[in-house]
Design an enzyme around this catalytic site. Sequence first.
Site, PDB file in Angstrom:
ATOM      1  N   LYS A  13       0.827  -1.212   0.000  1.00 18.25           N
ATOM      2  CA  LYS A  13       0.000   0.000   0.000  1.00 18.25           C
ATOM      3  C   LYS A  13       0.860   1.261   0.000  1.00 18.25           C
ATOM      4  CE  LYS A  13      -2.097  -0.846   3.937  1.00 18.25           C
ATOM      5  NZ  LYS A  13      -1.358  -2.040   4.386  1.00 18.25           N
ATOM      6  N   ARG A  88      -9.168   0.835   9.681  1.00 20.82           N
ATOM      7  CA  ARG A  88      -8.691  -0.514   9.997  1.00 20.82           C
ATOM      8  C   ARG A  88      -9.730  -1.295  10.792  1.00 20.82           C
ATOM      9  NH1 ARG A  88      -2.818   0.568   9.670  1.00 20.82           N
ATOM     10  NH2 ARG A  88      -1.584  -1.247  10.163  1.00 20.82           N
ATOM     11  N   ARG A 127      11.972  -5.919   3.654  1.00 17.91           N
ATOM     12  CA  ARG A 127      11.828  -4.476   3.859  1.00 17.91           C
ATOM     13  C   ARG A 127      12.762  -4.006   4.979  1.00 17.91           C
ATOM     14  NH1 ARG A 127       5.902  -1.921   4.589  1.00 17.91           N
ATOM     15  NH2 ARG A 127       5.886  -2.467   6.768  1.00 17.91           N
ATOM     16  N   ARG A 150       0.401  -8.316  14.001  1.00 14.87           N
ATOM     17  CA  ARG A 150      -0.200  -7.320  13.100  1.00 14.87           C
ATOM     18  C   ARG A 150      -1.111  -8.011  12.082  1.00 14.87           C
ATOM     19  NH1 ARG A 150       4.928  -4.535  10.855  1.00 14.87           N
ATOM     20  NH2 ARG A 150       3.489  -3.224   9.705  1.00 14.87           N
TER      21      ARG A 150
HETATM   22  P1  AMP Z   1       1.223   0.782   9.619  1.00 17.01           P
HETATM   23  O1  AMP Z   1       2.359   1.709   9.372  1.00 17.01           O
HETATM   24  O2  AMP Z   1      -0.005   1.156   8.847  1.00 17.01           O
HETATM   25  O3  AMP Z   1       1.596  -0.663   9.455  1.00 17.01           O
HETATM   26  O4  AMP Z   1       0.815   0.973  11.163  1.00 17.01           O
HETATM   27  C1  AMP Z   1       1.723   0.684  12.203  1.00 17.01           C
HETATM   28  C2  AMP Z   1       0.978   0.538  13.505  1.00 17.01           C
HETATM   29  O5  AMP Z   1       0.304   1.758  13.828  1.00 17.01           O
HETATM   30  C3  AMP Z   1      -0.129  -0.515  13.521  1.00 17.01           C
HETATM   31  O6  AMP Z   1       0.367  -1.808  13.788  1.00 17.01           O
HETATM   32  C4  AMP Z   1      -1.037   0.006  14.624  1.00 17.01           C
HETATM   33  O7  AMP Z   1      -0.488  -0.257  15.901  1.00 17.01           O
HETATM   34  C5  AMP Z   1      -0.971   1.513  14.415  1.00 17.01           C
HETATM   35  N1  AMP Z   1      -2.005   1.970  13.455  1.00 17.01           N
HETATM   36  C6  AMP Z   1      -1.800   2.538  12.234  1.00 17.01           C
HETATM   37  N2  AMP Z   1      -2.965   2.850  11.634  1.00 17.01           N
HETATM   38  C7  AMP Z   1      -3.934   2.471  12.509  1.00 17.01           C
HETATM   39  C8  AMP Z   1      -5.351   2.506  12.482  1.00 17.01           C
HETATM   40  N3  AMP Z   1      -6.027   3.004  11.424  1.00 17.01           N
HETATM   41  N4  AMP Z   1      -6.027   2.023  13.561  1.00 17.01           N
HETATM   42  C9  AMP Z   1      -5.388   1.535  14.636  1.00 17.01           C
HETATM   43  N5  AMP Z   1      -4.054   1.448  14.729  1.00 17.01           N
HETATM   44  C10 AMP Z   1      -3.325   1.914  13.676  1.00 17.01           C
END
Ligand code: AMP
Length: 193
Positions: A13, A88, A127, A150
Amino acid sequence: MRIILLGPPGAGKGTQAARLVERLGIPQLSTGDMLRAAVAAGTPVGLKAKAIMDRGDLVSDEVVLGIVADRIEEADAQKGFILDGFPRTVAQAEGLDKMLAGKGLKLDAVIEFKVDHEALVDRIVKRAKETEARGEAVRKDDNPDVFKTRLEAYKAQTAPLSSYYASKGDLKTVDGMKAIDEVTEAIKGILGR
Ligand code: AMP
């Protein structure tokens, strides 16, 4: 244009969002990036989020909806935006619907990245190695153990969004296992630009 990129961590993404930013001239709104910035700055949101993010769980809907509501008010988001990593949960999707309806706005597309979950752990390990090779700090949650949490969070809480948006007729899918350029072309085909 207002676009949502939906898919598990490591689906690509962020890579596609960066290309859309260049092509469409609208910002990428990554809640993960915003939360990491809040953690780095030691803000109250960051202090709340840090431990949750480190273990790979989801930050509360209330906190995330708050940061998105503020962000979409900013000048650069008025022409549109690419949401990456948000919504999410169904509660976040409903919150977003309300936010947009309140402004008389609609989504243009929700693009779901279909990927083989087994392959994602390898992608994350790659990555992390690439980030390290560039001399940049590796994300604490980009390690196989946290990654599993995750992915579980995705399956339990985010995957239902696929039928949420499908029932509204907004959902499009791309094959996220294809080469990066092929995924870009598929997205161009969906958006018509
Ligand atoms: P990402 O960079 O999108 O993989 O997000 C890293 C971490 O941030 C996730 O594992 C969550 O802990 C938190 N996070 C990011 N976006 C959200 C969201 N929309 N809702 C809840 N937690 C989020």
